[in-house]
Scaffold this active site. Structure first.
Site, PDB file in Angstrom:
ATOM      1  N   HIS A  26     125.098 148.484  41.768  1.00  0.00           N
ATOM      2  CA  HIS A  26     125.140 147.359  40.840  1.00  0.00           C
ATOM      3  C   HIS A  26     126.442 146.593  41.113  1.00  0.00           C
ATOM      4  O   HIS A  26     127.429 147.188  41.533  1.00  0.00           O
ATOM      5  CB  HIS A  26     125.149 147.937  39.423  1.00  0.00           C
ATOM      6  CG  HIS A  26     125.021 146.939  38.324  1.00  0.00           C
ATOM      7  ND1 HIS A  26     126.084 146.223  37.834  1.00  0.00           N
ATOM      8  CD2 HIS A  26     123.936 146.547  37.598  1.00  0.00           C
ATOM      9  CE1 HIS A  26     125.671 145.440  36.840  1.00  0.00           C
ATOM     10  NE2 HIS A  26     124.369 145.611  36.680  1.00  0.00           N
ATOM     11  N   ASP A  40     128.177 156.275  38.857  1.00  0.00           N
ATOM     12  CA  ASP A  40     127.751 155.271  37.889  1.00  0.00           C
ATOM     13  C   ASP A  40     126.471 155.798  37.232  1.00  0.00           C
ATOM     14  O   ASP A  40     125.407 155.787  37.829  1.00  0.00           O
ATOM     15  CB  ASP A  40     127.508 153.944  38.629  1.00  0.00           C
ATOM     16  CG  ASP A  40     126.788 152.906  37.776  1.00  0.00           C
ATOM     17  OD1 ASP A  40     126.367 153.228  36.643  1.00  0.00           O
ATOM     18  OD2 ASP A  40     126.633 151.779  38.260  1.00  0.00           O
ATOM     19  N   GLN A  63     122.148 154.181  34.416  1.00  0.00           N
ATOM     20  CA  GLN A  63     120.690 154.299  34.319  1.00  0.00           C
ATOM     21  C   GLN A  63     120.225 155.758  34.266  1.00  0.00           C
ATOM     22  O   GLN A  63     119.027 156.023  34.318  1.00  0.00           O
ATOM     23  CB  GLN A  63     120.019 153.616  35.516  1.00  0.00           C
ATOM     24  CG  GLN A  63     120.265 152.138  35.606  1.00  0.00           C
ATOM     25  CD  GLN A  63     119.583 151.358  34.481  1.00  0.00           C
ATOM     26  OE1 GLN A  63     118.683 151.849  33.801  1.00  0.00           O
ATOM     27  NE2 GLN A  63     120.022 150.131  34.275  1.00  0.00           N
ATOM     28  N   LYS A  94     122.386 151.469  26.886  1.00  0.00           N
ATOM     29  CA  LYS A  94     121.237 151.895  27.705  1.00  0.00           C
ATOM     30  C   LYS A  94     120.772 153.285  27.280  1.00  0.00           C
ATOM     31  O   LYS A  94     119.863 153.861  27.852  1.00  0.00           O
ATOM     32  CB  LYS A  94     121.615 151.886  29.187  1.00  0.00           C
ATOM     33  CG  LYS A  94     121.920 150.468  29.704  1.00  0.00           C
ATOM     34  CD  LYS A  94     122.224 150.474  31.170  1.00  0.00           C
ATOM     35  CE  LYS A  94     122.919 149.217  31.652  1.00  0.00           C
ATOM     36  NZ  LYS A  94     122.031 148.068  31.836  1.00  0.00           N
ATOM     37  N   CYS A 103     121.443 142.181  39.317  1.00  0.00           N
ATOM     38  CA  CYS A 103     122.868 142.439  39.627  1.00  0.00           C
ATOM     39  C   CYS A 103     123.004 143.419  40.783  1.00  0.00           C
ATOM     40  O   CYS A 103     123.927 144.260  40.797  1.00  0.00           O
ATOM     41  CB  CYS A 103     123.627 142.948  38.407  1.00  0.00           C
ATOM     42  SG  CYS A 103     123.722 141.751  37.087  1.00  0.00           S
TER      43      CYS A 103
HETATM   44  N1  PMP Z   1     125.415 150.125  36.754  1.00  0.00           N
HETATM   45  C1  PMP Z   1     124.091 150.095  36.692  1.00  0.00           C
HETATM   46  C2  PMP Z   1     123.281 150.916  37.630  1.00  0.00           C
HETATM   47  C3  PMP Z   1     123.463 149.275  35.745  1.00  0.00           C
HETATM   48  O1  PMP Z   1     122.137 149.239  35.687  1.00  0.00           O
HETATM   49  C4  PMP Z   1     124.262 148.508  34.874  1.00  0.00           C
HETATM   50  C5  PMP Z   1     123.632 147.590  33.844  1.00  0.00           C
HETATM   51  N2  PMP Z   1     122.509 146.887  34.302  1.00  0.00           N
HETATM   52  C6  PMP Z   1     125.645 148.592  34.976  1.00  0.00           C
HETATM   53  C7  PMP Z   1     126.183 149.418  35.922  1.00  0.00           C
HETATM   54  C8  PMP Z   1     126.546 147.825  34.081  1.00  0.00           C
HETATM   55  O2  PMP Z   1     126.436 148.267  32.771  1.00  0.00           O
HETATM   56  P1  PMP Z   1     127.103 147.485  31.570  1.00  0.00           P
HETATM   57  O3  PMP Z   1     126.708 146.043  31.712  1.00  0.00           O
HETATM   58  O4  PMP Z   1     126.551 148.114  30.353  1.00  0.00           O
HETATM   59  O5  PMP Z   1     128.590 147.654  31.700  1.00  0.00           O
END
Ligand code: PMP
Length: 433
Positions: A146, A223, A226, A249, A387
């Site tokens: 991401h 990370d 998910q 999430k 993203c």
């Molecule tokens: N890493 C992953 C794999 C994600 O899916 C996301 C959110 N789509 C993020 C990081 C970022 O998370 P947040 O916007 O809640 O900080």
């Protein structure tokens, strides 16, 4: 902490349907009743919410925990001499203990509250990264990260002269472990890898990757944005050094998340934001820092958010993350089969190990158009690059349509998705061949 059971009221859902579900098979339709928003119609239709990768809906227990905090417990935390401040501090620290339990960290002192995954990764990049990276050092990322696990490292590499290396991915959307092994070397300082890809659904072999990284002398950040709502996570079993997550999430509120950091690493890391709460002493000649985790929590945090995140953790743990994983895997297998029967639909991400994310493109229909038509049918999905632009570049596509599942989704939601895709194909002049 024995106070846990006495101070924090039992969340209603955990003692109701969630607890009932824990006794038998998970019944998504029953659990869906815990989520007030799922009973509101959208565009005059039943809401089919399949955008859980972006954010999950909130059960009554979480909504009530936040509301209750403001009605009964609100005060600023730490250093308060009055009862309410001590009470709010207890609730906040009990929430930290819940995150510890969720991740099976060895100590609650290894849990830092952040705004979410993005801030957790930035914390590591700016604190650990700036203190430990120098010119020529290498940071290994993967091709399925991401943006929040790419850009902070680019910024810190610019400042330190370290360089990024990227593990390539296969046509199925799996990491090339052979390439990963050959990227690891004496210059590797850190590996930062996504546990479950939000764009592909791939579950990466994190424990094995940690072993290899540690053998090369590198630290590992995972990370987990998910992952944590969809499978049990045990940071001690994974062996990772850092683990990042977002509350929203995980059926919790927005604006709260956490970083797990191994105790000895956090202890050696400098602050990255200055302010109240993170100091031991302050004078104009110089200041000294509080121990971790307070050292990394400058200013008044999202106290109510942390407490509500604690309620979300209680909620999923009462159901059982293994049970949730089982349900979502079954649903993913069912949705994958159904999608494969749609002519002109191509799945993006067909890894052997996948979580409940179905990313796809449909011949002749731009993902955004598909998303808009599905929305008119009451089916909420996400369309775009998610993203994760490098993933789209890798597959030579502008974006995908993505359905992502949660514990309250079931076969009826998949049927609605499939029907809406069929309708979109009809509208686009018989893309269905
Ligand atoms: N890493 C992953 C794999 C994600 O899916 C996301 C959110 N789509 C993020 C990081 C970022 O998370 P947040 O916007 O809640 O900080």
């Amino acid at each position: 902490m024995n106070a846990l059971a006495t101070v924090v009221p039992t969340p209603p859902a955990a003692s109701g349907s969630a607890a009932a579900a824990a006794k038998g098979a998970l019944v998504a339709a029953d659990l869906a009743r815990d989520f007030p928003i799922l009973s509101r119609p959208v565009r005059g239709r039943r809401l089919v919410y399949l955008d859980n990768g972006a954010t999950t809906q909130k059960p009554e227990a979480v909504i009530e925990a936040e509301r209750r905090f403001y009605r009964e417990s609100n005060a600023n935390i730490h250093r308060g001499v009055h009862w309410l401040s001590q009470h709010a501090t207890d609730l906040y620290e009990q929430a930290r203990e819940r995150v510890r339990r969720l991740l099976n960290a060895a100590s609650a002192d290894e849990i830092v509250f952040t705004r979410g995954t993005t801030e957790a990764i930035n914390l590591v990049a700016y604190s650990w990264g700036r203190a430990n990276l120098k010119a020529g050092d290498e940071v290994v990322l993967t091709g399925m990260e991401h943006h929040s696990n790419i850009v902070p490292w680019q910024l810190v590499c610019e400042q330190t002269g370290a360089v990024l290396k990227v593990v390539p991915i296969t046509d199925r959307g799996e990491l090339r472990l052979d390439a990963y092994e050959s990227l690891l070397g004496p210059r590797t300082r850190l590996v930062s890898v996504v546990h479950v890809s939000n764009a592909l659904g791939t579950v990466n072999p994190v424990a094995r990757m940690v072993e290899l990284a540690h053998a090369a002398g590198a630290k590992v950040l995972v990370d987990g944005a998910q992952a944590v709502a969809h499978q049990p996570v045990d940071v001690q079993a994974l062996g990772c050094d850092f683990y990042a997550l977002s509350g929203h999430k995980l059926y919790g509120p927005t604006g709260i998340g956490a970083l797990y950091g191994r105790r000895e690493l956090l202890a050696a890391m400098p602050p990255w934001q200055g302010g109240g709460d993170m100091i031991r002493t302050v004078s104009f000649e110089g200041s000294t820092w509080a121990d971790a985790p307070q050292r990394f929590e400058a200013g008044t945090p999202n106290i109510a958010g942390a407490v509500a995140l604690g309620a979300a953790i209680d909620y999923v743990m009462a159901i059982g993350l293994d049970r949730i994983a089982e349900h979502e895997h079954r649903l993913l297998a069912h949705a994958t089969e159904a999608a494969q029967r749609i002519p002109g639909l191509r799945l993006i991400g067909t890894a052997a190990e996948k979580a409940g994310i179905l990313s796809f493109v449909v011949d002749g229909i731009h993902p955004h158009d598909l998303g808009t038509i599905l929305d008119a049918e009451g089916v909420a999905i996400r369309a775009g690059h998610h993203c994760a632009m490098p993933v789209m570049t890798r597959f030579g596509i502008p974006g995908t349509a993505r359905a992502s599942f949660a514990l309250y989704n079931d076969e009826a939601d998949v049927a609605a998705l499939v029907a809406a895709i069929g309708k979109a194909q009809q509208m686009f002049g018989g893309a269905r061949r």
